[in-house]
Design a protein around this motif. Sequence first.
Motif, PDB file in Angstrom:
ATOM      1  N   LEU A  12       0.865  -0.828  -0.372  1.00 33.58           N
ATOM      2  CA  LEU A  12      -0.033   0.039  -0.078  1.00 33.58           C
ATOM      3  C   LEU A  12       0.747   1.074   0.159  1.00 33.58           C
ATOM      4  N   PHE A  13       1.685   1.380   0.764  1.00 32.28           N
ATOM      5  CA  PHE A  13       2.847   2.361   1.436  1.00 32.28           C
ATOM      6  C   PHE A  13       3.378   2.330  -0.382  1.00 32.28           C
ATOM      7  N   LEU A  18       4.218   5.427  -5.264  1.00 28.92           N
ATOM      8  CA  LEU A  18       4.377   6.240  -6.992  1.00 28.92           C
ATOM      9  C   LEU A  18       3.699   7.409  -7.086  1.00 28.92           C
ATOM     10  N   LEU A  19       2.264   7.776  -6.277  1.00 31.42           N
ATOM     11  CA  LEU A  19       1.732   8.333  -6.725  1.00 31.42           C
ATOM     12  C   LEU A  19       2.057   9.577  -6.452  1.00 31.42           C
ATOM     13  N   THR A  20       2.514   9.825  -5.127  1.00 30.17           N
ATOM     14  CA  THR A  20       3.710  10.928  -4.744  1.00 30.17           C
ATOM     15  C   THR A  20       4.799  11.338  -5.040  1.00 30.17           C
ATOM     16  N   LEU A  21       5.164  10.494  -5.850  1.00 28.18           N
ATOM     17  CA  LEU A  21       6.256  10.957  -6.589  1.00 28.18           C
ATOM     18  C   LEU A  21       6.105  11.250  -7.534  1.00 28.18           C
ATOM     19  N   LYS A  22       4.894  10.800  -8.280  1.00 27.29           N
ATOM     20  CA  LYS A  22       4.503  11.410 -10.149  1.00 27.29           C
ATOM     21  C   LYS A  22       4.082  12.445  -9.501  1.00 27.29           C
ATOM     22  N   SER A  84      -9.500  16.747 -10.954  1.00 24.75           N
ATOM     23  CA  SER A  84      -9.507  15.975 -11.009  1.00 24.75           C
ATOM     24  C   SER A  84      -8.486  16.352  -9.779  1.00 24.75           C
ATOM     25  N   ALA A  85      -8.771  15.702  -8.673  1.00 28.32           N
ATOM     26  CA  ALA A  85      -7.669  15.603  -7.316  1.00 28.32           C
ATOM     27  C   ALA A  85      -6.182  15.526  -7.224  1.00 28.32           C
ATOM     28  N   GLU A  86      -5.930  15.006  -8.679  1.00 26.08           N
ATOM     29  CA  GLU A  86      -4.269  14.642  -9.484  1.00 26.08           C
ATOM     30  C   GLU A  86      -4.111  16.683  -9.718  1.00 26.08           C
ATOM     31  N   SER A 165      -8.740  13.993  -0.950  1.00 24.10           N
ATOM     32  CA  SER A 165      -8.639  12.243  -1.382  1.00 24.10           C
ATOM     33  C   SER A 165      -7.578  11.782  -2.075  1.00 24.10           C
ATOM     34  N   LEU A 166      -6.413  12.731  -1.802  1.00 21.20           N
ATOM     35  CA  LEU A 166      -5.493  11.309  -2.267  1.00 21.20           C
ATOM     36  C   LEU A 166      -5.115  11.216  -2.330  1.00 21.20           C
ATOM     37  N   MET A 167      -4.537   9.627  -2.337  1.00 21.31           N
ATOM     38  CA  MET A 167      -3.966   8.663  -1.802  1.00 21.31           C
ATOM     39  C   MET A 167      -2.528   7.690  -1.390  1.00 21.31           C
ATOM     40  N   ASP A 168      -1.467   9.038  -1.194  1.00 24.84           N
ATOM     41  CA  ASP A 168      -1.219   9.742  -1.168  1.00 24.84           C
ATOM     42  C   ASP A 168      -0.239   9.091  -0.061  1.00 24.84           C
TER      43      ASP A 168
END
Length: 219
Positions: A12-13, A18-22, A84-86, A165-168
């Motif tokens: 999960l982390f 990957l999302l946080t880095l992106k 979008s949230a991203e 609500s970003l799953m960072d």
Amino acid sequence: MNTSIMLEYLPLFLKALLLTLKIGWIGITLSAAIGFITAVIRFYKIPVLSRILGAYIELFRNTPLLVQLFFIYFGLPRVGISLSAEAAGIIGLGLLGGAYMAETLRSGLEAVSKAQTESALSLGMNRWQTMTRIILPEALEMSIPGISANIIFLLKETSVFSAISLMDLMFTAKDLIGLYYRTIESLALLVIFYLIILLPVSIAGSVLERRYGFAVSGN
């Protein structure tokens, strides 16, 4: 601290990493572009634009990223602009970082000796050649400490993305704490993964600073 629980949470982390880095690196790239354009306009004191960008810098440097994200993500849909949230996270980070990068780069540009600019112009270079071949390379070298600090600051600011609500990484840690009450394990993984993100940037910045310092002393 239960290491087996930490290993269970690891996928999960990793996904959150990957999302946080992106989002972080796209936002930082955007901030560098905004900062460069803004710094050049402010350096040459282009009428009207310079004042508008000065107001932009003051606004974004003196308000929290969380407030800016709320305005972008929740406020803009009120006027028909839905993101979008991203996209909201990237734009928010880019605009915040652009304000800081602009001032860092502008300080570097202004630190370059005016005599070098005058010499380049007297040799027949136009303003664009003078900027790209003389002023900018020196300004970037002198701005390395500030740019490194800004990048680290912006990567740490990604921790507020969970508010939209970003799953960072922060969202994942808070979610696991809320669901399973594994506070120690979740926070330990959060610290570890932020160190994975930030330590290489910090080391790279230090290496560049030392290299630049050696070049100066060698002259």
